[in-house]
Every structure is written in C-alpha cells, then in structure tokens.
Scaffold this motif. Structure first.
Motif, short mmCIF file in Angstrom:
data_model
loop_
_atom_site.label_atom_id
_atom_site.label_comp_id
_atom_site.label_asym_id
_atom_site.label_seq_id
_atom_site.Cartn_x
_atom_site.Cartn_y
_atom_site.Cartn_z
N ASN A 28 3.68 10.82 -12.63
CA ASN A 28 3.42 9.36 -12.73
C ASN A 28 3.59 8.71 -11.60
O ASN A 28 4.94 8.61 -11.14
CB ASN A 28 3.99 8.86 -13.98
CG ASN A 28 3.90 7.26 -14.34
OD1 ASN A 28 2.85 6.57 -13.63
ND2 ASN A 28 4.34 6.84 -15.41
N ALA A 29 2.33 8.02 -10.99
CA ALA A 29 2.70 7.13 -9.84
C ALA A 29 3.30 5.89 -9.80
O ALA A 29 3.55 5.22 -9.14
CB ALA A 29 1.31 6.99 -9.15
N GLY A 30 3.33 5.35 -11.36
CA GLY A 30 4.37 4.29 -11.43
C GLY A 30 3.72 2.89 -11.49
O GLY A 30 4.60 2.05 -11.51
N ASP A 85 0.96 -0.99 0.11
CA ASP A 85 0.06 0.09 -0.05
C ASP A 85 0.84 1.18 0.09
O ASP A 85 2.04 1.19 0.46
CB ASP A 85 -1.04 -0.04 1.13
CG ASP A 85 -1.63 -1.30 1.41
OD1 ASP A 85 -2.36 -1.58 0.41
OD2 ASP A 85 -1.94 -1.50 2.56
N GLU A 86 0.43 2.22 -0.52
CA GLU A 86 1.16 3.44 -0.55
C GLU A 86 0.56 4.76 -0.27
O GLU A 86 -0.66 4.90 -0.56
CB GLU A 86 1.84 3.50 -2.17
CG GLU A 86 3.04 2.56 -2.43
CD GLU A 86 3.58 2.79 -3.90
OE1 GLU A 86 4.30 2.11 -4.10
OE2 GLU A 86 2.84 3.66 -4.53
N VAL A 87 1.20 5.56 0.13
CA VAL A 87 1.08 7.14 0.55
C VAL A 87 1.83 7.93 -0.42
O VAL A 87 3.31 7.66 -0.36
CB VAL A 87 1.08 7.59 1.68
CG1 VAL A 87 0.96 9.18 2.05
CG2 VAL A 87 0.13 6.82 2.72
N PRO A 98 6.18 -3.81 -9.16
CA PRO A 98 6.13 -2.89 -8.16
C PRO A 98 4.85 -1.92 -8.21
O PRO A 98 4.52 -1.48 -9.36
CB PRO A 98 7.57 -2.14 -8.32
CG PRO A 98 7.72 -2.31 -9.49
CD PRO A 98 7.08 -3.59 -10.09
N MET A 99 4.65 -1.36 -7.05
CA MET A 99 3.45 -0.17 -7.05
C MET A 99 3.93 1.13 -7.65
O MET A 99 3.17 2.03 -8.18
CB MET A 99 3.05 0.11 -5.59
CG MET A 99 2.03 -1.10 -5.27
SD MET A 99 0.26 -0.57 -5.92
CE MET A 99 -0.16 0.87 -5.17
N THR A 100 5.32 1.22 -7.56
CA THR A 100 6.24 2.33 -8.23
C THR A 100 7.14 1.89 -9.05
O THR A 100 8.38 1.27 -8.67
CB THR A 100 6.49 3.23 -7.32
OG1 THR A 100 5.32 3.68 -6.33
CG2 THR A 100 7.30 4.72 -7.71
N ASP A 101 6.76 1.68 -10.38
CA ASP A 101 7.95 1.00 -11.19
C ASP A 101 8.88 2.04 -11.49
O ASP A 101 9.04 2.44 -12.71
CB ASP A 101 7.32 0.16 -12.39
CG ASP A 101 8.02 -0.74 -13.00
OD1 ASP A 101 9.39 -0.68 -12.93
OD2 ASP A 101 7.50 -1.44 -13.75
CA LIG Z 1 3.20 4.37 -7.06
#
Ligand SMILES: [Ca+2]
Length: 413
Positions: free
Chosen positions: A282-284, A272-274, A310-313
């Motif tokens: 771009n959140a990736g 999970d991400e903040v 990944p959630m942020t690539d």
């Molecule tokens: Ca992200």
C-alpha cells in the motif's frame, strides 16, 4: 554542462551507427549491505550532449525501441507512430491519418494515448502494447491496454486485442479539475517478463484504496492481461493489482542488480514521491473525507498539507511503503523515471533519473543499499516539461517533452 545540437540528417547517421549495439548493459555496481548496489559518489559526472531528434510533435508521451533501432512513439492526441532507423516516420495506429484508425481513441484533459512498450520477444513476435483512453466502453469511458502486432516491415498493425479494458477514466470534471485527469498510463515489461501498468486516482477519493477498482494502482499482468503470479494482492483485491494507494504514477523502472520496481508519481501541492514497490504493498494515498479538511466534491487530495493529507499516510496505514525519495517541497509534477545503465554514464551508472513536469528538470538520484535516496542532483539539461525518459538500445537517454520534442542525450567524458 551540456552540449546541444539541433539534429538535421546527421541524426540518422548517429542512430544507425548505434543501432543494435545492445541495450542491456550490465551494471558494474557492487552489491550493498541490503542486497542492493550502493551508488558511488558522483566523482565522475558525465558531460551530456543533447540532440533534438524530433520536433513539432503533438504532446509526445512515450517511446520504445526495437532491436534494429526503430523508435516507436506515442502522441497523446494522435496515437502510435514509428520512426525507423533511417528517419522515416509512419503513423501506425490512432486518429484519422493513421494506417489503422482507432475510432475509439480520444484525448481529453491529460488523457489520450499514453504509454507504449514492446514485447520482450518483439524480435520474433513484433508485438507492441499501448495504453489509451477509449470510448469502446461508453458507460463509462475507460483507459485500456491494447496489444497490436506489426507486419515485418513495421508499416502496419493488425490483430488488435484489448487486454485490459477497465482502467478508470475521469469522465466528468469536478471542483478539483477537468475530465481526463490522473490516468497514470506508463506500461513496461519488467525483468520478470510480465507487463506492469501504472494508473491514477482520477481525482476520486475512493479509488486508491478500492480493492476492486484499478485506479490508483500498479498492475502486473501477463501478455493477455491476466493476473501475473506473485502479485500478492490482499484478500478481496482484484488479482491484477500489485500495489495500491497510489495517486498518479507515470514512471516505473527496475533497479539494476536487484530488479526491484520503483515508481514515480505526482504529489498534490506537496510531496512528489519515488517508491520502491513490494508485492501487495500500500503506497498510502487515501484522499477520502477526514475531519478538519475542506474537501471539494469529497476529494481531499488538494486539501491540507504533507501532515494532514500525506502522500504516504503512515498513521492510517502503518505498513505503507515508505517513499525512497520525496522532493520535500511543493509538488513539481514528477512524471517519468528510468535507471541509467552502462559505463558511459560513469558515476551515474545505476542511478535513477526522474523527470519533473512543472519543475522542468531531470533529477539524478543516488540510492543506498536499502533503496533509499541519499543524493539528488539536477542533470545539466535545458528546462522542459519532461514527459518520458527511455534508455535507447545503445544506452543513451531519450527524452520527450510536452512542448513536442524528443531529445537524445548522450553521456560522455
Ligand atoms: Ca506514497
């Protein structure tokens, strides 16, 4: 520790006593070296008193407070209601039984009526906005943002205007989940006076990085749904897009002192991400087919791990916005987020509260001057699937749970 009471009519007295005391309590935090405030060590942790304000609701999803203390709230499969400061509840807009029936509202899977927010000029224009799944666009169905105007008594709504009509909806279930998944759905006016709308990836491999589709995005628009100035969307993008490459954003809030927007979103089986947003960022998230992963129905979102999906690539998108906080564990379904404001929160004044669904906790994050989390502690509250966190006019924290309750959490010494 926390103190808990089940509210009877005493709640009404509490609400009345606090109504109109002003919601925009200025943060007392000093600026940090990066221009943002540094949240101090939590030497003074508030004691939380929890009151169950409402119970027996059907999947309450979001709340918003009028200047007089009236609380608007949504239920995912019912629609929009208002609870006046005297405790009287009126169903305003939604399924049969509502004052105004929205025949096109439907709930399916995770979707239905989600976010609600009031116009910054609500005191004079009595305008409210909701995010809802709609059959008005039948092929395919879509999520919409709808603007409504209340009468002076807050008893009826009129003048429906659908200001955004093309937020993607997952119409058909597939190998990774049922229809209605990942709609996002939080809506808030930012301190800039524009309306921000969070959306989800619909379990679609291509939506998050698609420059023209509104899924997996954060939108920033005017009251009429037009692109707000300054979105900085890359060339070829829908100009309503403020940031993209998101998975399923269900929390958005602005940091006191900097007015930076922060979002919270569900990870898949990790991360999970903040994220602190930047215009055009771009959140990736890019769950498209890639070598080495097995991707049912072409969606790689649940394949791999934090390294391979990944959630942020950052290998794929070197300039992607880095998360301010990653829970660094199995995804626990991070949903809502709000900054705490006001001296009553003591050491938590200016900290970021995020609600966790499957993890059944509220996490309080400290941020450094650059906006990165330096500390995370769990608030002393009973476990619940935390769906919405909203500050009331008086600065208390209001909490909606999937089990049908709305709590009022009052900080004290
Ligand atoms: Ca992200």
């Amino acid at each position: 520790m926390f103190r808990s009471t089940i509210a009877l009519t005493c709640c009404v007295t509490i609400i009345n006593a606090c109504a109109g005391s002003g919601g925009d309590v200025a943060s007392s935090l000093p600026p940090g070296p990066g221009g943002g405030p540094v949240t101090p060590p939590a030497t003074t942790t508030p004691v939380l008193t929890r009151t169950v304000l409402m119970s027996g609701l059907s999947s309450p999803w979001d709340m918003a407070f009028a200047p007089d203390g009236a609380m608007f709230f949504t239920e995912r499969c019912n629609g929009l209601s208002v609870r006046r400061a005297n405790g009287q509840v009126t169903r305003l807009f939604g399924v049969a039984g509502s004052g105004t029936v929205a025949a096109d509202l439907f709930c399916l899977g995770q979707s239905g009526m989600h976010g609600v927010t009031l116009d910054p000029q609500f005191a004079t224009n009595r305008t409210v906005y909701v995010f809802m799944a709609s059959t008005r666009t039948t092929t395919p169905r879509a999520n919409r943002v709808v603007r409504l105007v209340l009468d002076a008594g807050l008893a009826t709504v009129a003048d429906r205007t659908d200001i955004i009509t093309d937020i993607p909806f997952k119409n058909v279930g597939n190998a990774v989940g049922g229809a209605g998944a990942h709609s996002g759905g939080r809506i808030r006016f930012g301190p800039d006076g524009f309306l921000w709308v969070t959306t989800g990836d619909n379990h679609s491999a291509t939506l998050p990085q698609d420059p023209r589709a509104l899924g997996g995005k954060v939108l920033r628009v005017t009251r009429d749904g037009a692109a707000a100035p300054g979105n900085n969307a890359p060339t070829g993008f829908d100009p309503r897009i403020y940031s993209y490459g998101h998975r399923n954003v269900q929390g958005i809030t602005w940091r006191p002192g900097t007015n930076d927007a922060y979002v919270s979103e569900h990870g898949p089986n990790h991360s999970d991400e903040v994220t602190r947003l930047v215009a055009g960022g771009n959140a990736g998230w890019d769950p498209q087919n890639r070598p080495g992963l097995s991707c049912p129905d072409g969606y790689c979102g649940y394949a791999g791990n934090a390294t391979t999906m990944p959630m942020t690539d950052t290998p794929r998108f070197p300039n992607a916005m880095r998360p301010a906080w990653n829970n660094n564990s199995a995804s626990q379904g991070m949903g809502p987020a709000t900054f705490l404001r006001g001296a009553n929160w003591q050491g938590w004044d200016g900290r970021l509260a995020v609600g966790i669904l499957a993890g059944q906790r509220v996490v309080i994050l400290s941020l450094d001057g650059q906006g990165n989390a330096t500390d995370a502690v769990n608030a002393s509250l009973p476990g619940a699937r935390f769906r919405s966190l909203v500050l009331g006019n008086e600065g208390d924290l209001y909490v909606a749970t999937d089990s049908g309750e709305i709590w009022r959490v009052t900080p004290g010494a």
